[in-house]
Write a protein that holds these residues in place. Sequence first.
Motif, PDB file in Angstrom:
ATOM      1  N   ALA A   5       0.863  -1.180   0.000  1.00  0.00           N
ATOM      2  CA  ALA A   5       0.000   0.000   0.000  1.00  0.00           C
ATOM      3  C   ALA A   5       0.896   1.225   0.000  1.00  0.00           C
ATOM      4  CB  ALA A   5      -0.919  -0.005   1.219  1.00  0.00           C
ATOM      5  N   TYR A  33      -4.007   2.521  -1.849  1.00  0.00           N
ATOM      6  CA  TYR A  33      -2.966   3.360  -1.267  1.00  0.00           C
ATOM      7  C   TYR A  33      -3.199   3.534   0.233  1.00  0.00           C
ATOM      8  CZ  TYR A  33      -1.837   4.712  -6.081  1.00  0.00           C
ATOM      9  OH  TYR A  33      -1.481   4.703  -7.403  1.00  0.00           O
ATOM     10  N   PRO A 268      -0.648   0.542  -6.559  1.00  0.00           N
ATOM     11  CA  PRO A 268      -0.423  -0.554  -5.602  1.00  0.00           C
ATOM     12  C   PRO A 268      -0.170  -1.863  -6.327  1.00  0.00           C
ATOM     13  CG  PRO A 268      -2.278   0.780  -4.925  1.00  0.00           C
ATOM     14  CD  PRO A 268      -1.907   1.248  -6.296  1.00  0.00           C
TER      15      PRO A 268
END
Length: 276
Positions: A5, A33, A268
């Motif tokens: 992340a 994220y 990601p």
Amino acid sequence: MTSTAPPVLLVHGLWLHASSWQPWVERLEREGYAASAAGWPGDSPTVEATRADPRAVAGHGIDDVVEHHRRLVAALPEPPILVGHSFGGLVVQKLLGLGVGAAGVAIDPAPIKGVKPVPLSSLRSSWPVLRNPANRNRAVSLTREQFRYAFGNALSAAESDALHERWTIPSPGRPLFQAATANLSRTSEAAVDTARSPRGPLLVIAGGRDHTVPAVSARATFRLYDRSSALTELRELPDRGHSLTIDHGWPEVADLVVSWLATQGLAPRSTPAEQA
């Protein structure tokens, strides 16, 4: 843990509280994220508390805000993607120029040293602060009318007034004085190392109807990076004003940011365990 992340730090500008980024935080977290937004030095956790204590934010300059965010970055597990609006966009550029951050997005960024155009609309937007030299050491708030000209000119009066009521806070006048005199000072705090190579990629976003940072100013910022070999790109949203990160059209700006990050390889990533 099966996926990474990437951290994203959202940086607000003058007159908006960090909580105005909350829809962005939620959107970025849905994308995978780890997003967060922090206030400037002296900001309280809420809009109401910040309004109640304007002296706490008074007197802070650009370098104070940059150093505050540099400390926040240092506490993160890895270099974050930096996304800033208005003076937050200037802060993002300062941090990238110092080698801080994995990438940057500067949305309607306040002019850095070297930006020469000074449109009349920018002067009018800044006039509530610049008209009184004593405001350098004070915190200043915008009235509904001043906010509508500076932020909400591309919106209905009702939406502009609602945003003013929900998100605005008093902000220090010092950064505006520093930006206004940047080209007259050899050591301006608004100076950015635009020639730095390497650094993370930078996206500059301009609003075509912005009164506070007109597109001509954002284009001038973009051109200052021509000596850097690092990637710098410009995108223009012709029908958007300075409120573009908080008004009804904010998802369009967020879509642009998320898409651009993916093109930079900053989306990601899933690990083999998750893919299995």
